[in-house]
Design an enzyme around this catalytic site. Sequence first.
Site, PDB file in Angstrom:
ATOM      1  N   LYS A  51      -1.269   7.266  14.016  1.00 56.36           N
ATOM      2  CA  LYS A  51      -2.623   6.847  14.383  1.00 56.36           C
ATOM      3  C   LYS A  51      -3.469   8.075  14.749  1.00 56.36           C
ATOM      4  O   LYS A  51      -4.652   8.135  14.399  1.00 56.36           O
ATOM      5  CB  LYS A  51      -2.598   5.817  15.509  1.00 56.36           C
ATOM      6  CG  LYS A  51      -2.024   4.469  15.060  1.00 56.36           C
ATOM      7  CD  LYS A  51      -2.791   3.880  13.877  1.00 56.36           C
ATOM      8  CE  LYS A  51      -2.368   2.470  13.511  1.00 56.36           C
ATOM      9  NZ  LYS A  51      -3.091   1.925  12.354  1.00 56.36           N
TER      10      LYS A  51
ATOM     11  N   VAL B 265       0.816  -1.232   0.000  1.00 60.72           N
ATOM     12  CA  VAL B 265       0.000   0.000   0.000  1.00 60.72           C
ATOM     13  C   VAL B 265       0.843   1.273   0.000  1.00 60.72           C
ATOM     14  O   VAL B 265       0.300   2.369  -0.141  1.00 60.72           O
ATOM     15  CB  VAL B 265      -1.015   0.023   1.169  1.00 60.72           C
ATOM     16  CG1 VAL B 265      -2.045  -1.076   1.020  1.00 60.72           C
ATOM     17  CG2 VAL B 265      -0.320  -0.034   2.524  1.00 60.72           C
TER      18      VAL B 265
ATOM     19  N   ILE C 244      -5.413  -6.370  20.765  1.00 66.26           N
ATOM     20  CA  ILE C 244      -6.114  -7.429  20.051  1.00 66.26           C
ATOM     21  C   ILE C 244      -5.096  -8.523  19.734  1.00 66.26           C
ATOM     22  O   ILE C 244      -3.982  -8.215  19.276  1.00 66.26           O
ATOM     23  CB  ILE C 244      -6.721  -6.881  18.722  1.00 66.26           C
ATOM     24  CG1 ILE C 244      -7.551  -5.606  18.968  1.00 66.26           C
ATOM     25  CG2 ILE C 244      -7.531  -7.975  18.021  1.00 66.26           C
ATOM     26  CD1 ILE C 244      -8.764  -5.765  19.836  1.00 66.26           C
TER      27      ILE C 244
ATOM     28  N   TYR D 297       4.183   5.511  15.530  1.00 67.72           N
ATOM     29  CA  TYR D 297       2.875   4.848  15.645  1.00 67.72           C
ATOM     30  C   TYR D 297       1.842   5.811  16.221  1.00 67.72           C
ATOM     31  O   TYR D 297       0.763   5.998  15.657  1.00 67.72           O
ATOM     32  CB  TYR D 297       3.006   3.605  16.521  1.00 67.72           C
ATOM     33  CG  TYR D 297       1.819   2.665  16.416  1.00 67.72           C
ATOM     34  CD1 TYR D 297       1.549   1.981  15.233  1.00 67.72           C
ATOM     35  CD2 TYR D 297       0.974   2.450  17.506  1.00 67.72           C
ATOM     36  CE1 TYR D 297       0.469   1.113  15.129  1.00 67.72           C
ATOM     37  CE2 TYR D 297      -0.101   1.577  17.412  1.00 67.72           C
ATOM     38  CZ  TYR D 297      -0.354   0.914  16.220  1.00 67.72           C
ATOM     39  OH  TYR D 297      -1.430   0.061  16.126  1.00 67.72           O
TER      40      TYR D 297
HETATM   41  P1  NAP Z   1      -1.009  -7.736  11.539  1.00 67.53           P
HETATM   42  O1  NAP Z   1      -1.396  -9.032  12.139  1.00 67.53           O
HETATM   43  O2  NAP Z   1       0.426  -7.378  11.465  1.00 67.53           O
HETATM   44  O3  NAP Z   1      -1.686  -7.611  10.088  1.00 67.53           O
HETATM   45  C1  NAP Z   1      -1.430  -6.484   9.319  1.00 67.53           C
HETATM   46  C2  NAP Z   1      -1.391  -6.891   7.878  1.00 67.53           C
HETATM   47  O4  NAP Z   1      -1.109  -5.698   7.100  1.00 67.53           O
HETATM   48  C3  NAP Z   1      -0.253  -7.875   7.585  1.00 67.53           C
HETATM   49  O5  NAP Z   1      -0.672  -8.853   6.685  1.00 67.53           O
HETATM   50  C4  NAP Z   1       0.794  -6.957   7.005  1.00 67.53           C
HETATM   51  O6  NAP Z   1       1.736  -7.596   6.186  1.00 67.53           O
HETATM   52  C5  NAP Z   1      -0.066  -6.008   6.216  1.00 67.53           C
HETATM   53  N1  NAP Z   1       0.707  -4.853   5.809  1.00 67.53           N
HETATM   54  C6  NAP Z   1       1.561  -4.118   6.541  1.00 67.53           C
HETATM   55  N2  NAP Z   1       2.166  -3.198   5.784  1.00 67.53           N
HETATM   56  C7  NAP Z   1       1.673  -3.346   4.546  1.00 67.53           C
HETATM   57  C8  NAP Z   1       1.913  -2.696   3.315  1.00 67.53           C
HETATM   58  N3  NAP Z   1       2.826  -1.721   3.199  1.00 67.53           N
HETATM   59  N4  NAP Z   1       1.211  -3.074   2.231  1.00 67.53           N
HETATM   60  C9  NAP Z   1       0.316  -4.086   2.307  1.00 67.53           C
HETATM   61  N5  NAP Z   1       0.069  -4.761   3.433  1.00 67.53           N
HETATM   62  C10 NAP Z   1       0.741  -4.392   4.552  1.00 67.53           C
HETATM   63  O7  NAP Z   1      -1.699  -6.548  12.332  1.00 67.53           O
HETATM   64  P2  NAP Z   1      -3.120  -6.419  13.095  1.00 67.53           P
HETATM   65  O8  NAP Z   1      -2.854  -6.585  14.539  1.00 67.53           O
HETATM   66  O9  NAP Z   1      -4.150  -7.207  12.401  1.00 67.53           O
HETATM   67  O10 NAP Z   1      -3.356  -4.854  12.872  1.00 67.53           O
HETATM   68  C11 NAP Z   1      -4.138  -4.354  11.818  1.00 67.53           C
HETATM   69  C12 NAP Z   1      -4.347  -2.871  12.050  1.00 67.53           C
HETATM   70  O11 NAP Z   1      -4.919  -2.673  13.338  1.00 67.53           O
HETATM   71  C13 NAP Z   1      -3.065  -2.050  12.011  1.00 67.53           C
HETATM   72  O12 NAP Z   1      -3.325  -0.817  11.378  1.00 67.53           O
HETATM   73  C14 NAP Z   1      -2.763  -1.837  13.477  1.00 67.53           C
HETATM   74  O13 NAP Z   1      -2.015  -0.663  13.706  1.00 67.53           O
HETATM   75  C15 NAP Z   1      -4.144  -1.742  14.048  1.00 67.53           C
HETATM   76  N6  NAP Z   1      -4.207  -2.039  15.477  1.00 67.53           N
HETATM   77  C16 NAP Z   1      -3.910  -3.289  15.942  1.00 67.53           C
HETATM   78  C17 NAP Z   1      -3.995  -3.527  17.301  1.00 67.53           C
HETATM   79  C18 NAP Z   1      -3.697  -4.876  17.897  1.00 67.53           C
HETATM   80  O14 NAP Z   1      -3.667  -4.974  19.134  1.00 67.53           O
HETATM   81  N7  NAP Z   1      -3.480  -5.916  17.103  1.00 67.53           N
HETATM   82  C19 NAP Z   1      -4.363  -2.517  18.178  1.00 67.53           C
HETATM   83  C20 NAP Z   1      -4.635  -1.263  17.674  1.00 67.53           C
HETATM   84  C21 NAP Z   1      -4.566  -1.035  16.313  1.00 67.53           C
HETATM   85  P3  NAP Z   1       3.323  -7.582   6.647  1.00 67.53           P
HETATM   86  O15 NAP Z   1       3.454  -8.609   7.686  1.00 67.53           O
HETATM   87  O16 NAP Z   1       4.062  -7.864   5.383  1.00 67.53           O
HETATM   88  O17 NAP Z   1       3.652  -6.254   7.206  1.00 67.53           O
END
Ligand code: NAP
Length: 257
Positions: free
Chosen positions: A165, A72, A194, A161
Amino acid sequence: MEPTDERTEPEPTFAGETVLVTGAARGIGRACAVRFAERGATVVGGDRLDQSETAATCAGLPGAFESVTADVTDPAAVEALVERAADTGRVDTVVNVAGIVAREPLATHDGEPWERSVAVNLTAPFRIAREAAPHLRTTGGAVVNVSSIYGQIGAAERAGYVSTKAGVEGLTRALAAELGEDGVRANAVAPGFIETPMTEPYAEDDAARERFRERAALKRLGDPEEVASVVSFLASDDASFVTGETVLVDGGRATVE
Ligand code: NAP
């Protein structure tokens, strides 16, 4: 009449609609993709990782899942991703989930994590919304951005971050202001802790997990599906008069003592 736990309201449906979800390979993005496919949408998932597990989970659901390999942060890839979604004939919802978190103590980091955070967490959602806007104006669609509790509270060694955000919440309000006259709504969710691959390193031992649990009023960690529920609500007609809003999905972590 006896009280009952059974749902009487029909679930929101996205049948016949197209939903673009970034970061759909795993974690919150995958849960969102599955949720929309369960409710009838054609989901176009964009991720730089392989999305075959998401595709497999969506197979057999009322909707469909189409995988597009896309970084992205690459403008050409974003253009192609939005075009792929538009090729279905319409774009109803854009869910910007792809994000990264990087540790960057002020004293030691060289600025690279900051640049990367801005590119993935802030510039990409802006670019995707901009590319999708003409399509969303046609359908009167919706944008849902994924922020974090760290969009609203500070955290040491997380300048990129926290700042990006907070920025994506500002972007959400700007999109709501600019697209509202065409009936396009823009909202965000701000998850707490999460359980996903992203947070695995932060909860690798029981003591750390316990600390995270203790900080939430509900005394537990969240599931990606609990974020997907709020995302799908914000995308649905049930939220037809909600725009410019960020909804915390954090079990009471950020607001309850
Ligand atoms: P995750 O398990 O790391 O999944 C994120 C996905 O996005 C991964 O498949 C990752 O691939 C992909 N991604 C990252 N950079 C990318 C890029 N440049 N182009 C295309 N795909 C990309 O994370 P998640 O925990 O599901 O988090 C998803 C969202 O929720 C994020 O925005 C995160 O900041 C937000 N969030 C998460 C939490 C939590 O506790 N989990 C809390 C607050 C907010 P790669 O592995 O290749 O990077």
